[in-house]
Scaffold this motif. Structure first.
Motif, PDB file in Angstrom:
ATOM      1  N   THR A 284      -1.997  22.439 -12.580  1.00 13.06           N
ATOM      2  CA  THR A 284      -3.237  22.343 -11.799  1.00 13.06           C
ATOM      3  C   THR A 284      -3.248  21.071 -10.975  1.00 13.06           C
ATOM      4  N   ASP A 285      -2.877  19.947 -11.603  1.00 10.93           N
ATOM      5  CA  ASP A 285      -2.853  18.658 -10.883  1.00 10.93           C
ATOM      6  C   ASP A 285      -1.912  18.718  -9.685  1.00 10.93           C
ATOM      7  N   HIS A 286      -0.726  19.292  -9.882  1.00 12.45           N
ATOM      8  CA  HIS A 286       0.255  19.385  -8.804  1.00 12.45           C
ATOM      9  C   HIS A 286      -0.279  20.241  -7.644  1.00 12.45           C
ATOM     10  N   LEU A 287      -0.852  21.402  -7.987  1.00 11.87           N
ATOM     11  CA  LEU A 287      -1.375  22.290  -6.948  1.00 11.87           C
ATOM     12  C   LEU A 287      -2.559  21.653  -6.220  1.00 11.87           C
ATOM     13  N   LEU A 288      -3.416  20.970  -6.962  1.00 10.79           N
ATOM     14  CA  LEU A 288      -4.569  20.315  -6.341  1.00 10.79           C
ATOM     15  C   LEU A 288      -4.126  19.242  -5.355  1.00 10.79           C
ATOM     16  N   ARG A 289      -3.124  18.439  -5.742  1.00  9.76           N
ATOM     17  CA  ARG A 289      -2.623  17.408  -4.826  1.00  9.76           C
ATOM     18  C   ARG A 289      -2.066  18.033  -3.557  1.00  9.76           C
ATOM     19  N   THR A 290      -1.327  19.129  -3.728  1.00  5.52           N
ATOM     20  CA  THR A 290      -0.751  19.809  -2.563  1.00  5.52           C
ATOM     21  C   THR A 290      -1.847  20.367  -1.652  1.00  5.52           C
ATOM     22  N   LEU A 291      -2.848  21.000  -2.248  1.00 11.35           N
ATOM     23  CA  LEU A 291      -3.924  21.608  -1.464  1.00 11.35           C
ATOM     24  C   LEU A 291      -4.771  20.551  -0.760  1.00 11.35           C
ATOM     25  N   VAL A 292      -4.942  19.400  -1.392  1.00 11.98           N
ATOM     26  CA  VAL A 292      -5.654  18.297  -0.734  1.00 11.98           C
ATOM     27  C   VAL A 292      -4.832  17.784   0.441  1.00 11.98           C
ATOM     28  N   HIS A 293      -3.543  17.605   0.225  1.00 12.12           N
ATOM     29  CA  HIS A 293      -2.657  17.111   1.285  1.00 12.12           C
ATOM     30  C   HIS A 293      -2.673  18.048   2.493  1.00 12.12           C
ATOM     31  N   GLU A 294      -2.724  19.366   2.251  1.00 16.09           N
ATOM     32  CA  GLU A 294      -2.700  20.348   3.338  1.00 16.09           C
ATOM     33  C   GLU A 294      -4.081  20.564   3.965  1.00 16.09           C
ATOM     34  N   GLY A 295      -5.105  19.963   3.382  1.00 17.70           N
ATOM     35  CA  GLY A 295      -6.440  20.073   3.967  1.00 17.70           C
ATOM     36  C   GLY A 295      -7.257  21.246   3.472  1.00 17.70           C
ATOM     37  N   TYR A 296      -6.717  22.010   2.501  1.00 13.67           N
ATOM     38  CA  TYR A 296      -7.459  23.154   1.974  1.00 13.67           C
ATOM     39  C   TYR A 296      -8.518  22.725   0.952  1.00 13.67           C
ATOM     40  N   LEU A 297      -8.295  21.567   0.326  1.00 13.69           N
ATOM     41  CA  LEU A 297      -9.267  20.991  -0.581  1.00 13.69           C
ATOM     42  C   LEU A 297      -9.492  19.537  -0.198  1.00 13.69           C
ATOM     43  N   ARG A 298     -10.615  19.000  -0.639  1.00 13.33           N
ATOM     44  CA  ARG A 298     -10.846  17.555  -0.532  1.00 13.33           C
ATOM     45  C   ARG A 298     -11.338  17.049  -1.899  1.00 13.33           C
ATOM     46  N   ARG A 299     -11.009  15.804  -2.170  1.00 13.82           N
ATOM     47  CA  ARG A 299     -11.389  15.216  -3.460  1.00 13.82           C
ATOM     48  C   ARG A 299     -12.400  14.113  -3.228  1.00 13.82           C
ATOM     49  N   ASP A 300     -13.458  14.119  -4.020  1.00 15.09           N
ATOM     50  CA  ASP A 300     -14.498  13.103  -3.895  1.00 15.09           C
ATOM     51  C   ASP A 300     -15.004  12.749  -5.292  1.00 15.09           C
ATOM     52  N   LYS A 301     -14.743  11.485  -5.712  1.00 14.00           N
ATOM     53  CA  LYS A 301     -15.201  10.996  -7.009  1.00 14.00           C
ATOM     54  C   LYS A 301     -14.749  11.896  -8.159  1.00 14.00           C
ATOM     55  N   GLY A 302     -13.492  12.338  -8.075  1.00 12.17           N
ATOM     56  CA  GLY A 302     -12.914  13.131  -9.155  1.00 12.17           C
ATOM     57  C   GLY A 302     -13.250  14.610  -9.111  1.00 12.17           C
ATOM     58  N   LEU A 303     -14.040  15.032  -8.129  1.00  9.28           N
ATOM     59  CA  LEU A 303     -14.407  16.434  -7.991  1.00  9.28           C
ATOM     60  C   LEU A 303     -13.702  17.036  -6.773  1.00  9.28           C
ATOM     61  N   PHE A 304     -13.391  18.314  -6.872  1.00 12.81           N
ATOM     62  CA  PHE A 304     -12.694  18.995  -5.782  1.00 12.81           C
ATOM     63  C   PHE A 304     -13.630  19.977  -5.071  1.00 12.81           C
ATOM     64  N   PHE A 305     -13.546  19.966  -3.738  1.00 17.07           N
ATOM     65  CA  PHE A 305     -14.348  20.820  -2.881  1.00 17.07           C
ATOM     66  C   PHE A 305     -13.431  21.506  -1.872  1.00 17.07           C
ATOM     67  N   LEU A 306     -13.898  22.585  -1.264  1.00 13.63           N
ATOM     68  CA  LEU A 306     -13.131  23.209  -0.202  1.00 13.63           C
ATOM     69  C   LEU A 306     -13.002  22.249   0.974  1.00 13.63           C
ATOM     70  N   GLY A 307     -11.795  22.210   1.555  1.00 10.93           N
ATOM     71  CA  GLY A 307     -11.547  21.349   2.700  1.00 10.93           C
ATOM     72  C   GLY A 307     -11.733  22.080   4.017  1.00 10.93           C
ATOM     73  N   GLU A 308     -11.505  21.353   5.120  1.00 11.95           N
ATOM     74  CA  GLU A 308     -11.726  21.925   6.445  1.00 11.95           C
ATOM     75  C   GLU A 308     -10.815  23.123   6.727  1.00 11.95           C
ATOM     76  N   ALA A 309      -9.579  23.058   6.246  1.00 12.01           N
ATOM     77  CA  ALA A 309      -8.646  24.159   6.506  1.00 12.01           C
ATOM     78  C   ALA A 309      -9.136  25.446   5.850  1.00 12.01           C
ATOM     79  N   ALA A 310      -9.642  25.341   4.637  1.00 10.36           N
ATOM     80  CA  ALA A 310     -10.158  26.521   3.948  1.00 10.36           C
ATOM     81  C   ALA A 310     -11.409  27.047   4.631  1.00 10.36           C
ATOM     82  N   GLU A 311     -12.262  26.133   5.099  1.00  4.47           N
ATOM     83  CA  GLU A 311     -13.485  26.555   5.788  1.00  4.47           C
ATOM     84  C   GLU A 311     -13.160  27.250   7.102  1.00  4.47           C
ATOM     85  N   ARG A 312     -12.107  26.779   7.781  1.00  2.00           N
ATOM     86  CA  ARG A 312     -11.693  27.452   9.022  1.00  2.00           C
ATOM     87  C   ARG A 312     -11.204  28.860   8.726  1.00  2.00           C
ATOM     88  N   LEU A 313     -10.460  29.001   7.632  1.00  2.00           N
ATOM     89  CA  LEU A 313      -9.999  30.334   7.228  1.00  2.00           C
ATOM     90  C   LEU A 313     -11.187  31.244   6.919  1.00  2.00           C
TER      91      LEU A 313
END
Length: 241
Positions: A34-63
């Motif tokens: 999970t940690d590995h996938l989350l880091r990858t998804l954050v790097h690609e812009g599909y997720l964003r991390r804020d204060k230890g919590l994960f949210f959908l990123g701009e790339a996912a919202e565009r999709l």
């Protein structure tokens, strides 16, 4: 890929974000994975991390936005095809956007073909029912601006002759009434357009028929108007298809 998609779907249901441990538990993935996938998804812009919590990123919202537009467009295409089959005529959907006439979708069949665009629809709005219907929904300043850019020009012997005559005709069009033209854009074809209420955007559905079937034009247009009235709310027609 499947595991990453599962993570994205899980994050999407948490409006206020979720930590990695919770996401691992809900997806059934090991925490290191999970940690590995989350880091990858954050790097690609599909997720964003804020204060230890994960949210959908701009790339996912565009999709998500793109998918929603495709779904709305599919709904419109299906509706036009249904009306085409029920009425036995080609059906058109057009909008007036950023100063231009845009025909967004046309549904026809080999047996009932659409009118051939032999002269650019955007430049000849004065001559076809789609353009006249859209222009009739604009304010006077917007109409004059359009005609300054695309002045009236004769396309057939039946085309309106000048800007002044067209403006007078547009002023006489009653709100929500079908707009008709007979061989003004193309010899051998008659057309009718139904104004649509889509917020502040001028829009229309239209039909065309061979000139020898002109007696069907207005009754068929009114039938289309009735069909539109039944479904318009649920269609959620996208003005940005």
């Amino acid at each position: 890929m499947q595991r990453a998609m599962r993570l994205l779907e899980t994050v999407a249901v948490h409006e206020y974000g979720a930590p990695a441990k919770q996401l691992a538990r809900e997806t059934g993935l090991a925490l290191p994975t999970t940690d590995h996938l989350l880091r990858t998804l954050v790097h690609e812009g599909y997720l964003r991390r804020d204060k230890g919590l994960f949210f959908l990123g701009e790339a996912a919202e565009r999709l998500s936005s793109s998918g929603a537009r495709q779904k709305r467009r599919s709904t419109v295409v299906d509706a036009l095809a249904n009306w085409r089959d029920v009425l036995g005529v080609p059906v058109y959907y057009a909008v007036y956007r950023e100063g231009e006439i845009e025909v967004m979708c046309v549904s026809d069949t080999p047996g009932n073909p659409a009118v051939e665009e032999w002269a650019d629809f955007r430049e000849t709005g004065h001559a076809h029912a789609i353009g006249q219907c859209l222009l009739s929904q604009l304010d006077e300043e917007s109409r004059r601006d359009h005609l300054d850019r695309y002045p009236v020009q004769p396309l057939t012997p039946y085309t309106v002759r000048d800007n002044h005559s067209l403006l007078r005709r547009l002023e006489r069009i009653r709100r929500m009434e079908p707009v008709t033209e007979r061989q003004e854009y193309a010899l051998g074809a008659v057309c009718a357009a139904i104004p649509l209420t889509l917020g502040t955007t001028a829009a229309t559905m239209a039909i065309s028929l061979p000139a020898h079937q002109a007696d069907r034009l207005l009754p068929t247009a009114r039938q289309l108007q009735t069909e539109i009235g039944r479904l318009l709310g649920s269609l959620a027609l996208s003005i940005s298809m």
